[in-house]
Design an enzyme around this catalytic site. Structure first.
Site, PDB file in Angstrom:
ATOM      1  N   SER A   1       3.765  -1.346  10.431  1.00  0.00           N
ATOM      2  CA  SER A   1       5.216  -1.340  10.634  1.00  0.00           C
ATOM      3  C   SER A   1       5.912  -2.660  10.304  1.00  0.00           C
ATOM      4  O   SER A   1       6.909  -3.010  10.945  1.00  0.00           O
ATOM      5  CB  SER A   1       5.562  -0.913  12.063  1.00  0.00           C
ATOM      6  OG  SER A   1       5.229   0.438  12.251  1.00  0.00           O
TER       7      SER A   1
ATOM      8  N   GLU B   1      -4.786  -4.451  11.263  1.00  0.00           N
ATOM      9  CA  GLU B   1      -3.792  -3.384  11.389  1.00  0.00           C
ATOM     10  C   GLU B   1      -4.061  -2.585  12.661  1.00  0.00           C
ATOM     11  O   GLU B   1      -4.928  -1.685  12.656  1.00  0.00           O
ATOM     12  CB  GLU B   1      -3.875  -2.417  10.198  1.00  0.00           C
ATOM     13  CG  GLU B   1      -3.556  -3.029   8.865  1.00  0.00           C
ATOM     14  CD  GLU B   1      -3.024  -1.990   7.866  1.00  0.00           C
ATOM     15  OE1 GLU B   1      -1.936  -2.200   7.347  1.00  0.00           O
ATOM     16  OE2 GLU B   1      -3.699  -0.970   7.631  1.00  0.00           O
TER      17      GLU B   1
ATOM     18  N   LYS C   1      -0.050   4.223  -0.264  1.00  0.00           N
ATOM     19  CA  LYS C   1      -0.767   5.390   0.272  1.00  0.00           C
ATOM     20  C   LYS C   1      -0.583   6.574  -0.690  1.00  0.00           C
ATOM     21  O   LYS C   1      -0.500   6.348  -1.901  1.00  0.00           O
ATOM     22  CB  LYS C   1      -0.298   5.706   1.695  1.00  0.00           C
ATOM     23  CG  LYS C   1      -0.368   4.459   2.591  1.00  0.00           C
ATOM     24  CD  LYS C   1      -0.157   4.735   4.036  1.00  0.00           C
ATOM     25  CE  LYS C   1      -0.245   3.425   4.814  1.00  0.00           C
ATOM     26  NZ  LYS C   1      -0.130   3.604   6.250  1.00  0.00           N
TER      27      LYS C   1
ATOM     28  N   HIS D   1      -9.558   1.246   5.438  1.00  0.00           N
ATOM     29  CA  HIS D   1      -8.248   1.535   6.035  1.00  0.00           C
ATOM     30  C   HIS D   1      -8.438   2.565   7.158  1.00  0.00           C
ATOM     31  O   HIS D   1      -9.264   3.476   7.046  1.00  0.00           O
ATOM     32  CB  HIS D   1      -7.284   2.072   4.974  1.00  0.00           C
ATOM     33  CG  HIS D   1      -5.873   2.099   5.468  1.00  0.00           C
ATOM     34  ND1 HIS D   1      -5.419   3.072   6.317  1.00  0.00           N
ATOM     35  CD2 HIS D   1      -4.845   1.227   5.288  1.00  0.00           C
ATOM     36  CE1 HIS D   1      -4.152   2.815   6.633  1.00  0.00           C
ATOM     37  NE2 HIS D   1      -3.784   1.690   6.015  1.00  0.00           N
TER      38      HIS D   1
ATOM     39  N   GLY E   1       2.966   2.925  10.918  1.00  0.00           N
ATOM     40  CA  GLY E   1       3.941   4.011  10.746  1.00  0.00           C
ATOM     41  C   GLY E   1       4.722   4.381  11.992  1.00  0.00           C
ATOM     42  O   GLY E   1       5.389   5.413  12.024  1.00  0.00           O
TER      43      GLY E   1
ATOM     44  N   ASN F   1       0.855  -1.193   0.000  1.00  0.00           N
ATOM     45  CA  ASN F   1       0.000   0.000   0.000  1.00  0.00           C
ATOM     46  C   ASN F   1       0.890   1.242   0.000  1.00  0.00           C
ATOM     47  O   ASN F   1       1.473   1.591   1.017  1.00  0.00           O
ATOM     48  CB  ASN F   1      -0.898  -0.041   1.251  1.00  0.00           C
ATOM     49  CG  ASN F   1      -1.768   1.203   1.365  1.00  0.00           C
ATOM     50  OD1 ASN F   1      -1.861   2.000   0.433  1.00  0.00           O
ATOM     51  ND2 ASN F   1      -2.404   1.367   2.519  1.00  0.00           N
TER      52      ASN F   1
HETATM   53  P1  13P Z   1       3.159   0.977   7.617  1.00  0.00           P
HETATM   54  O1  13P Z   1       3.685  -0.312   7.068  1.00  0.00           O
HETATM   55  O2  13P Z   1       3.835   2.188   7.033  1.00  0.00           O
HETATM   56  O3  13P Z   1       3.126   0.982   9.113  1.00  0.00           O
HETATM   57  O4  13P Z   1       1.653   1.103   7.132  1.00  0.00           O
HETATM   58  C1  13P Z   1       0.802   0.033   7.338  1.00  0.00           C
HETATM   59  C2  13P Z   1      -0.452   0.299   6.612  1.00  0.00           C
HETATM   60  O5  13P Z   1      -1.237   1.134   6.998  1.00  0.00           O
HETATM   61  C3  13P Z   1      -0.688  -0.461   5.370  1.00  0.00           C
HETATM   62  O6  13P Z   1      -1.986  -0.308   4.935  1.00  0.00           O
END
Ligand code: 13P
Length: 236
Positions: A198, A157, A9, A85, A163, A7
């Site tokens: 993460s 998640e 983002k 999400h 993050g 992802n």
């Molecule tokens: P990170 O891997 O940057 O923590 O993000 C996870 C996430 O939200 C994937 O959709």
């Protein structure tokens, strides 16, 4: 093979994408799905990669400025969409639309990666499973007839892990994923459960010790193609 969802983002420019595609050239297997910004979906599609949208509109067509219809995304050849999400739930009130969006996606044969997860407060006050059950109920309600192991994938998640570089302990994660799978059984569902939050080169080996994990939803660590390749090489 485990499912790996990258992802991106709201990251990367057109040049970054070109470079990304050059680096990953031929080194990606069928178990990897890319979720770039919609603008770059076609770049991945043209190179033969599996692609997914980071979201879909709650309507099929109409006056919804700024949104993208599942029908338009389907036309483009997406195989998957992420729904619910935590960032969409936080900034766009998406919890309200999760049920409707799943219905639209599944009716159009688009597979759904449904994100669920608790925030830090909820985690610290032992509310995790209560929150997860509620998010699952909200998603499944009225859609049960459309759902099967092939088209609905759960991504657990924890919001506090996204993050931040933090992940739950292996014991806690194992227990939570087991609880999710047990709860799905009460709906007669046997679905894949991914972990996200993460995931990186420092923790992937530890995460790989959890047999119940069916794959990963990876944000930050998917943005650098060299690092992403090293990461997915460590996934069984
Ligand atoms: P990170 O891997 O940057 O923590 O993000 C996870 C996430 O939200 C994937 O959709």
């Amino acid at each position: 093979m485990k499912l790996i969802c990258a992802n991106f983002k709201m990251n990367l420019t057109r040049n970054d994408i070109k470079n990304y595609l050059n680096v990953i050239n031929d080194k990606i297997k069928d178990n990897v799905i890319f979720f770039p910004t919609s603008l770059y979906l076609n770049d991945f599609k043209e190179e033969g990669y599996k692609i997914g949208s980071q979201d879909i509109s709650f309507k099929d067509f109409g006056s919804v400025t700024g949104d993208t219809s599942v029908l338009q995304l389907k036309d483009m050849g997406i195989n998957y969409t992420i729904i619910g999400h935590s960032e969409r739930r936080e900034y766009f009130n998406d919890s309200k639309y999760v049920n409707q969006k799943i219905n639209l996606a599944l009716k159009n044969n688009i597979k759904v990666v449904l994100c669920i997860g608790e925030n830090l407060n909820e985690f610290e006050s032992n509310q995790t499973i209560i929150i997860l059950k509620k998010e699952l109920d909200d998603a499944i309600n009225n859609n049960l007839d459309l759902i099967n192991r092939d088209n609905l994938i759960i991504a657990y998640e924890p919001i506090w892990a996204i993050g931040t570089g933090k992940i739950p302990t292996i014991d806690i994660l194992n227990k939570t994923i087991l609880e999710i799978k047990e709860y799905l059984k009460s709906y007669n569902l046997n679905l894949k459960v991914l972990y996200g939050g993460s995931v990186n080169l420092d923790n992937i080996e530890e995460l790989e010790t959890i047999n119940l994990i069916d794959g990963y939803l990876i944000g930050g660590a998917s943005l650098n193609p060299e690092k992403f390749l090293s990461l997915i090489n460590k996934v069984n």
